[in-house]
Design a protein around this motif. Structure first.
Motif, mmCIF file in Angstrom:
data_model
loop_
_atom_site.group_PDB
_atom_site.id
_atom_site.type_symbol
_atom_site.label_atom_id
_atom_site.label_comp_id
_atom_site.label_asym_id
_atom_site.label_seq_id
_atom_site.Cartn_x
_atom_site.Cartn_y
_atom_site.Cartn_z
ATOM 1 N N LEU A 67 -59.178 11.307 59.835
ATOM 2 C CA LEU A 67 -58.962 10.961 58.430
ATOM 3 C C LEU A 67 -57.828 9.949 58.290
ATOM 4 N N HIS A 68 -56.771 10.130 59.040
ATOM 5 C CA HIS A 68 -55.649 9.186 58.985
ATOM 6 C C HIS A 68 -56.083 7.803 59.469
ATOM 7 N N GLN A 74 -58.354 6.131 56.857
ATOM 8 C CA GLN A 74 -57.555 5.669 55.718
ATOM 9 C C GLN A 74 -56.837 4.360 56.057
ATOM 10 N N LEU A 127 -65.108 8.119 55.667
ATOM 11 C CA LEU A 127 -63.879 8.662 55.090
ATOM 12 C C LEU A 127 -64.184 9.855 54.192
ATOM 13 N N THR A 137 -59.976 16.283 62.878
ATOM 14 C CA THR A 137 -60.388 15.681 61.607
ATOM 15 C C THR A 137 -59.203 15.097 60.856
ATOM 16 N N GLN A 138 -58.040 15.706 61.014
ATOM 17 C CA GLN A 138 -56.859 15.150 60.361
ATOM 18 C C GLN A 138 -56.506 13.786 60.958
ATOM 19 N N HIS A 171 -62.555 18.080 56.708
ATOM 20 C CA HIS A 171 -61.172 18.548 56.851
ATOM 21 C C HIS A 171 -60.827 19.569 55.778
ATOM 22 N N GLN A 172 -61.342 19.363 54.594
ATOM 23 C CA GLN A 172 -61.076 20.312 53.511
ATOM 24 C C GLN A 172 -61.713 21.663 53.797
ATOM 25 N N THR A 219 -65.407 12.836 56.422
ATOM 26 C CA THR A 219 -64.321 13.435 57.186
ATOM 27 C C THR A 219 -63.372 14.209 56.277
ATOM 28 N N ALA A 220 -63.086 13.671 55.088
ATOM 29 C CA ALA A 220 -62.223 14.383 54.151
ATOM 30 C C ALA A 220 -62.848 15.717 53.730
ATOM 31 N N LYS A 221 -64.157 15.709 53.535
ATOM 32 C CA LYS A 221 -64.836 16.952 53.164
ATOM 33 C C LYS A 221 -64.793 17.960 54.307
#
Length: 809
Positions: A744-745, A748, A340, A740-741, A347-348, A343-345
């Motif tokens: 990420l979903h 989560q 998580l 990636t979005q 996506h950012q 992937t958040a990194k």
């Protein structure tokens, strides 16, 4: 002692009057075993199924493997209690089938006795007719791989909800086949094996190896492929099918006890429906009754109650899977958490899209500012991405200065390319036509300037090294962030490259000026310079210490020294009369003949002074000679001289003149003095260069870039007409952002799902204890079905204790 006690077996008993249960029925109000953890894992599987093959999180699951027609599908149908899988003589399972069994509340417990199936590719569509489930599996398989016999690794996900099942998740894979049929490729066996290995190689996977009893267990395809990834048998459960069709006089008792191929999780024997049963439409429930009757009618299997029957297999799978999930849950949550964050990194780093001109300008300005900050951080060693495996950024610049530039200069000897003859030649050239009384200054200055000029090339090379390091640092800044804007990245690289080249020019010019200043003024008054007096003393000491004295015998005073006599003779012989004609008249200079020389007294032989007295030896002889010449006529005098004297001719000097090979003690001292002065002054200049050149590079190149880079970016790139061009994204970046979005979903969702389940061991253990009561009181208890006496039950328990494993079974 009875026969039963000797053989360890009991005769068959009369079945109980209670109705025969479905393989997973339960009539108690207690929660079923695995009612919490297995549904959570099923939910996680549904969540990660959204990612398809992109998912990297391996979840706990039971994978069913076996050869074609080994009875895998019959075992799955027996566990469900319904007939719902494609059947036939050829390969039936052509795509992986993920089967999730979810136990619901029965009508007696306030629920419903309904049973239904749901496919993931048909959400919110329930199939209450299980024959329709079979047809949908066949249709979905044919849709992807055709109606012939092709196979594919794309999953079909089916969830069956029923009050008559235990919570289990299984994956049914295509059976291992040997000969391709239909439109199957020639390497069908290798493809199926590769597909199976891709599932069972994960440590989170339990392997249900299905082998028919009428084949040699040592040659089982299922056990063979399971042993590749699980050689110790820690996560493999053996299932022996078709016990009812073994040859007469044979049985599977040794196989079930693990005496042939041991497995830590043991074996379970079952009786499948045969093809005749399927053709006669005999239900699975009827097949379970026939299985129970078979085991009761075969005494050889008495005492193996915990290893016989589909109900026992369901219980065993449920217990092992629950314990397996319990062990893996902490690590599973950790892996999901790490995924998580990563992937958040990622996506950012792809950022968000902006369409407005103001938004584009703000985005570009933010990129330029962050880039300059990252560049300065790398140079100053304050970057968050600091490497621990190699030097980077400013540390590499310091290494170039100290370990390459300075160390290389310190290893240079200023006299290494100067021989003693070179120095002696320079000294003699500096004296001109005269002999010098002291060591001249000119050769020292000429030679030291030559050595100072050698420092220019390494200094310029050092500046070039720093320039290349700054280019490398610029390429490392914001690599991930700028991937989404390749045009902007290219323009920024061009701008910073030109800017660094502009800074390199004054750096190189300053380095040249530093070298020129050192060459233009040789400061022999420097406090660290050795000076002439000390150099002379040191040189004299070195020359004297290098000479080896040779003892020579002193001659007697009344004897004539042979060297001296020969020297005098040679000097006499070498004297010549150099006459020149002037208006046809020869000068009055001359030399005496050899006979006249021999006639001179010994006392006059020591007179070696140059000039007329040395030419005309002795006063009387000279006077007689002069008088005789004067008294004769001029023509007679010339004729007489031509008979008594001979002309001496000199050799032409060569085009290139070099000093003689041997040199005097004085010359040796002069050479040593010059070397000492050269080394002393070179060390002074070297230290100045080692200090000044890095300062010049840091000022004109490194620090100037840090100070002015942001202003240069604003001036060159921050233009409204360039916004759209530089902020244009490639198509793959948009695809990656979307992917990636979605990931990420999903992660989560998975993380929130795991939060619903307590990870404390006490909670899970307490739940398992409660479920044990359920199993002992429910119709899962096989002891009431297959055993006839308490002694049989006790022997069964002892046999089970002998095969306990890490899961407690």
């Amino acid at each position: 002692m009875t026969i039963e006690e000797v053989s360890g077996e009991t005769p068959p008993s009369t079945p109980p009057s209670s109705s025969t249960p479905s393989p997973s029925s339960s009539t108690t109000n207690a929660a079923p075993l695995g009612s919490s953890v297995i549904p959570i894992v099923n939910k996680l599987q549904d969540i990660f199924a959204q990612l398809g093959s992109q998912s990297t999180i391996a979840l706990p699951q039971v994978v069913v493997v076996g050869s074609q027609s080994s009875g895998k599908s019959s075992v799955l149908e027996a566990l469900v209690g319904r007939d719902f899988l494609p059947r036939g003589n050829d390969i039936c399972t052509r795509r992986p089938l993920v089967l999730q069994l979810l136990q619901t509340k029965s009508r007696a417990n306030g629920g419903s006795d309904d049973e239904w199936g749901e496919f993931r590719h048909l959400p919110e569509t329930r199939f209450y007719d299980f024959s329709e489930i079979r047809r949908e599996i066949e249709a979905e398989t044919n849709r992807l791989v055709g109606e012939n016999k092709g196979v594919a690794d794309t999953q079909i996900r089916l969830k069956i909800s029923s009050p008559n099942v235990l919570n289990i998740t299984l994956v049914d894979l295509p059976g291992i086949t040997k000969v391709p049929v239909g439109d199957q490729p020639s390497d069908i066996e290798a493809r199926i094996r590769t597909m199976i290995l891709s599932y069972i190689k994960q440590d989170t996977c339990l392997i249900l190896a299905v082998t028919p009893a009428n084949t040699d267990l040592a040659n089982s395809d299922a056990l063979q492929i399971a042993s590749i990834v699980d050689p110790d048998g820690h996560r493999t459960i053996g299932v022996i099918t078709k016990l009812d069709i073994m040859d007469k006089g044979t049985d599977a008792r040794k196989l079930l006890l693990g005496n042939v191929v041991p497995l830590r999780l043991g074996y379970v024997g079952v009786v499948n429906r045969c093809q005749e049963d399927i053709l006669l439409n005999r239900t699975v429930k009827e097949a379970l009754l026939a299985e129970e009757k078979f085991f009761r009618s075969h005494p050889v299997y008495h005492g193996l109650a915990d290893r016989l029957g589909v109900p026992q297999l369901a219980k065993k799978l449920n217990q092992i899977l629950v314990q397996h999930i319990k062990v893996l849950l902490p690590d599973l949550k950790s892996r999901i958490s790490n995924a998580l964050v990563a992937t958040a990194k990622e996506h950012q780093s792809y950022g968000e899209l902006t369409e407005s001109r103001a938004g584009q300008g703000a985005l570009l300005l933010n990129f330029l500012s962050k880039y300059c900050e990252a560049y300065s951080s790398l140079l100053e060693g304050k970057s968050e991405e600091m490497s621990t495996s190699e030097l980077s950024g400013g540390a590499r610049i310091h290494y170039i200065f100290q370990s390459i530039f300075v160390k290389s200069l310190e290893e240079v000897d200023p006299c290494e390319d100067l021989t003693d003859d070179d120095i002696r030649t320079a000294i003699q050239n500096a004296t001109g036509p005269r002999s010098a009384l002291f060591v001249p200054d000119v050769p020292f200055e000429v030679l030291v300037r030559r050595q100072i000029s050698r420092l220019l090339d390494p200094s310029l090379q050092c500046a070039r090294f720093i320039f290349e390091e700054l280019i490398k640092i610029s390429h490392r800044c914001m690599m991930n962030e700028l991937q989404r804007f390749p045009v902007l990245r290219k323009r920024m690289d061009e701008v910073i490259g030109d800017f660094l080249r502009e800074g390199l020019e004054p750096s190189e010019a300053m380095i040249g000026d530093i070298i020129d200043m050192e060459m233009d003024y040789i400061n022999t008054s420097h406090p660290n310079f050795i000076g002439g007096t000390k150099a002379v003393e040191a040189a004299m000491h070195q020359v004297k210490s290098s000479r080896i004295p040779h003892p020579v015998a002193r001659p007697k005073q009344d004897t004539v020294e042979p060297d001296r006599t020969s020297s005098s003779t040679s000097q006499v012989k070498s004297r010549s009369f150099l006459g020149r004609q002037a208006n046809g008249i020869v000068t009055d200079q001359g030399v005496v003949s050899a006979d006249a020389e021999k006639a001179q007294p010994a006392a006059n032989a020591s007179d070696t002074r140059w000039g007329i007295p040395s030419i005309f030896r002795g006063g009387d002889t000279r006077a007689v000679t002069k008088d005789s010449l004067l008294n004769k006529p001029f023509s007679e005098a010339v004729e007489d001289m031509s008979h008594n004297l001979s002309m001496i001719y000199l050799k032409e000097p060569p085009a290139v003149l070099r000093p003689t090979e041997t040199h005097s003690e004085q010359e040796a001292v002069e050479i040593q003095i010059t070397k000492l002065l050269l080394r002393s002054y070179y060390d002074i200049v070297r230290k100045n260069i080692e200090d000044s050149v890095p300062k010049a590079i840091m000022h004109f190149l490194v620090n100037h870039t840090k100070r002015e880079l942001h202003n240069v970016f604003i001036k060159k790139l921050y233009r409204e007409n360039l916004f759209e061009e530089m902020l244009q994204e490639p198509d793959e970046i948009a695809v990656k952002r979307k992917r990636t979005q979605e990931t990420l979903h999903v992660l989560q969702q998975a993380y929130r799902t795991l939060d619903e389940l307590p990870l404390e061991a006490d909670s899970v253990s307490a739940g398992m204890s409660k479920h044990q009561e359920l199993l002992t009181s429910s119709k899962y208890s096989t002891s009431s079905s297959y055993s006839a006496s308490p002694s049989t039950t006790r022997r069964s328990r002892r046999a089970g204790d002998q095969h306990q494993n890490g899961y407690g079974f």
